[in-house]
Design an enzyme around this catalytic site. Structure first.
Site, PDB file in Angstrom:
ATOM      1  N   SER A 141      43.809  42.838  51.530  1.00 50.20           N
ATOM      2  CA  SER A 141      44.978  43.042  50.655  1.00 50.20           C
ATOM      3  C   SER A 141      46.202  43.275  51.535  1.00 50.20           C
ATOM      4  O   SER A 141      46.084  43.815  52.650  1.00 50.20           O
ATOM      5  CB  SER A 141      44.778  44.278  49.774  1.00 50.20           C
ATOM      6  OG  SER A 141      46.008  44.662  49.176  1.00 50.20           O
TER       7      SER A 141
ATOM      8  N   TYR B  94      42.395  52.996  49.112  1.00 50.80           N
ATOM      9  CA  TYR B  94      42.325  51.528  49.024  1.00 50.80           C
ATOM     10  C   TYR B  94      42.924  50.892  50.284  1.00 50.80           C
ATOM     11  O   TYR B  94      42.318  49.999  50.885  1.00 50.80           O
ATOM     12  CB  TYR B  94      43.076  51.082  47.773  1.00 50.80           C
ATOM     13  CG  TYR B  94      43.122  49.596  47.524  1.00 50.80           C
ATOM     14  CD1 TYR B  94      42.055  48.929  46.935  1.00 50.80           C
ATOM     15  CD2 TYR B  94      44.250  48.855  47.855  1.00 50.80           C
ATOM     16  CE1 TYR B  94      42.118  47.553  46.686  1.00 50.80           C
ATOM     17  CE2 TYR B  94      44.316  47.493  47.607  1.00 50.80           C
ATOM     18  CZ  TYR B  94      43.251  46.844  47.020  1.00 50.80           C
ATOM     19  OH  TYR B  94      43.319  45.495  46.776  1.00 50.80           O
TER      20      TYR B  94
ATOM     21  N   ALA C 151      43.320  52.183  53.219  1.00 48.55           N
ATOM     22  CA  ALA C 151      42.462  52.459  54.372  1.00 48.55           C
ATOM     23  C   ALA C 151      41.242  51.539  54.370  1.00 48.55           C
ATOM     24  O   ALA C 151      40.842  50.997  55.410  1.00 48.55           O
ATOM     25  CB  ALA C 151      42.018  53.923  54.357  1.00 48.55           C
TER      26      ALA C 151
HETATM   27  N1  NAD Z   1      44.954  41.275  42.078  1.00 46.70           N
HETATM   28  C1  NAD Z   1      45.694  41.570  43.119  1.00 46.70           C
HETATM   29  O1  NAD Z   1      46.930  41.665  43.019  1.00 46.70           O
HETATM   30  C2  NAD Z   1      45.067  41.760  44.487  1.00 46.70           C
HETATM   31  C3  NAD Z   1      45.930  41.978  45.565  1.00 46.70           C
HETATM   32  C4  NAD Z   1      45.391  42.147  46.828  1.00 46.70           C
HETATM   33  C5  NAD Z   1      44.040  42.110  47.020  1.00 46.70           C
HETATM   34  N2  NAD Z   1      43.218  41.907  45.958  1.00 46.70           N
HETATM   35  C6  NAD Z   1      41.786  41.886  46.234  1.00 46.70           C
HETATM   36  O2  NAD Z   1      41.194  40.732  45.669  1.00 46.70           O
HETATM   37  C7  NAD Z   1      39.843  41.016  45.304  1.00 46.70           C
HETATM   38  C8  NAD Z   1      39.628  40.667  43.851  1.00 46.70           C
HETATM   39  O3  NAD Z   1      40.581  41.365  43.081  1.00 46.70           O
HETATM   40  P1  NAD Z   1      40.852  41.041  41.539  1.00 46.70           P
HETATM   41  O4  NAD Z   1      42.294  41.267  41.310  1.00 46.70           O
HETATM   42  O5  NAD Z   1      40.220  39.763  41.174  1.00 46.70           O
HETATM   43  O6  NAD Z   1      40.063  42.292  40.897  1.00 46.70           O
HETATM   44  P2  NAD Z   1      39.410  42.470  39.461  1.00 46.70           P
HETATM   45  O7  NAD Z   1      39.346  43.941  39.218  1.00 46.70           O
HETATM   46  O8  NAD Z   1      40.102  41.617  38.458  1.00 46.70           O
HETATM   47  O9  NAD Z   1      37.919  41.912  39.658  1.00 46.70           O
HETATM   48  C9  NAD Z   1      37.028  42.555  40.528  1.00 46.70           C
HETATM   49  C10 NAD Z   1      35.608  42.207  40.134  1.00 46.70           C
HETATM   50  O10 NAD Z   1      34.740  42.921  41.018  1.00 46.70           O
HETATM   51  C11 NAD Z   1      33.724  43.550  40.249  1.00 46.70           C
HETATM   52  N3  NAD Z   1      33.280  44.774  40.921  1.00 46.70           N
HETATM   53  C12 NAD Z   1      34.004  45.887  41.182  1.00 46.70           C
HETATM   54  N4  NAD Z   1      33.237  46.812  41.771  1.00 46.70           N
HETATM   55  C13 NAD Z   1      31.995  46.292  41.881  1.00 46.70           C
HETATM   56  C14 NAD Z   1      30.759  46.758  42.393  1.00 46.70           C
HETATM   57  N5  NAD Z   1      30.648  48.002  42.891  1.00 46.70           N
HETATM   58  N6  NAD Z   1      29.685  45.937  42.349  1.00 46.70           N
HETATM   59  C15 NAD Z   1      29.775  44.710  41.829  1.00 46.70           C
HETATM   60  N7  NAD Z   1      30.919  44.202  41.317  1.00 46.70           N
HETATM   61  C16 NAD Z   1      32.012  44.987  41.347  1.00 46.70           C
HETATM   62  C17 NAD Z   1      34.365  43.862  38.902  1.00 46.70           C
HETATM   63  O11 NAD Z   1      33.378  44.014  37.880  1.00 46.70           O
HETATM   64  C18 NAD Z   1      35.256  42.643  38.695  1.00 46.70           C
HETATM   65  O12 NAD Z   1      34.581  41.600  38.038  1.00 46.70           O
HETATM   66  C19 NAD Z   1      39.632  42.498  45.636  1.00 46.70           C
HETATM   67  O13 NAD Z   1      39.066  42.593  46.926  1.00 46.70           O
HETATM   68  C20 NAD Z   1      41.032  43.056  45.641  1.00 46.70           C
HETATM   69  O14 NAD Z   1      41.151  44.208  46.439  1.00 46.70           O
HETATM   70  C21 NAD Z   1      43.697  41.740  44.689  1.00 46.70           C
END
Ligand code: NAD
Length: 254
Positions: free
Chosen positions: A139, A152, A154
């Site tokens: 991220s 987060y 970290a």
């Molecule tokens: N959306 C953003 O703006 C953004 C920005 C930077 C980084 N990210 C990163 O992108 C990745 C995906 O983010 P997103 O926005 O699609 O998130 P999201 O919350 O929409 O989806 C995350 C998915 O991971 C699953 N999940 C969470 N914890 C879990 C666990 N312990 N075991 C199994 N499944 C689990 C959830 O059920 C969900 O389906 C993450 O690593 C997030 O940190 C997202």
């Protein structure tokens, strides 16, 4: 026509929604077998059911035994693992002085320890075959921070360091390890306490209107998935331990 991942066995954590779902769809569209992992049974099953060749593993990435079973059965059934995408993550939005140790531990367990564990499980199989790709979703909070996301940020900084460390250690086995670094992407994670952060007045005025994000809009999950596809594909050969920032220019502005 052959897809860019034709017949490759790919594992995607957090495949039930958001960026993970977009990666699973894009990989499948390029001919990959997709092993989807998510703790949300309903969303994961719905995503996997719509793909030509996919297996849904409705497990928690912090359940080490379940993850071990998932990887062993994948290798038994498909003969190996070509690509692992560590993507599942969580975030609390709490001032650092109010963050509990339980929140800190949970964040690190999902966002960093589970990435390490899955990389270890995948690497053991990839080493035997002398090839593989591991892609970690980090991220921009690992590079430039907002308040309220100490644990987060970290964990994501740890993901970048882990990516470089694995890149060095696994290079002799032809396993490439890279990270993708999303900025503000329009997914269910961008809805914080019921408010879609990409629809607030602050976002419209500052990030889009005044172009704190030079491209003037949030990203879409498929725009991250395209970069992950590049890292998983044969177009990526001479690159390991790197991060590709997909943020519309957010982190190049003051
Ligand atoms: N959306 C953003 O703006 C953004 C920005 C930077 C980084 N990210 C990163 O992108 C990745 C995906 O983010 P997103 O926005 O699609 O998130 P999201 O919350 O929409 O989806 C995350 C998915 O991971 C699953 N999940 C969470 N914890 C879990 C666990 N312990 N075991 C199994 N499944 C689990 C959830 O059920 C969900 O389906 C993450 O690593 C997030 O940190 C997202």
């Amino acid at each position: 026509m052959m897809g860019r991942l034709q017949g490759r066995v790919t594992m995607v954590t957090g495949a039930g929604q958001g960026i993970g779902e977009a990666i699973a769809r894009r990989f499948a569209g390029e001919g990959a077998v997709v092993i989807g992992i998510d703790r949300n049974v309903e969303t994961l099953k719905a995503v996997c059911a719509a793909l030509p060749e996919a297996v849904a593993w409705p497990i928690d990435v912090t359940d080490h035994q379940a993850m071990e079973r998932c990887f062993s059965q994948t290798v038994e059934r498909f003969g190996g693992i070509d690509v692992l995408v560590n993507n599942a993550a969580i975030s609390y939005y709490v001032p650092v002085v109010d963050t509990t140790l339980a929140q800190w531990h949970e964040t690190l367990a999902v966002n960093l320890e589970a990435y390490f564990l899955a990389a270890q499980l995948a690497a053991r199989r990839m080493i035997e075959r002398g090839c593989g790709r591991i892609i970690n979703v980090a991220s921009t909070q690992a590079i430039a921070c907002e308040p309220l996301v100490g644990a987060y940020a970290a964990s994501k900084g740890g993901v970048l360091a882990l990516t470089r460390s694995l890149g060095v250690e696994l290079a002799p086995y032809n396993i490439l390890v890279n990270a993708v670094v999303p900025g503000c992407i329009h997914t269910p994670m961008s809805v914080i306490n019921g408010i879609d952060e990409t629809q607030t007045e602050l976002f419209k005025e500052w990030y889009a209107g005044r172009r704190k994000i030079p491209l003037g809009r949030p990203g879409e999950p498929h725009e991250v998935a395209g970069v992950v596809l590049f890292l998983a594909s044969d177009d990526c050969q001479y690159m390991t331990g790197q991060m590709l920032v997909v943020d519309g220019g957010l982190t190049i502005t003051f």
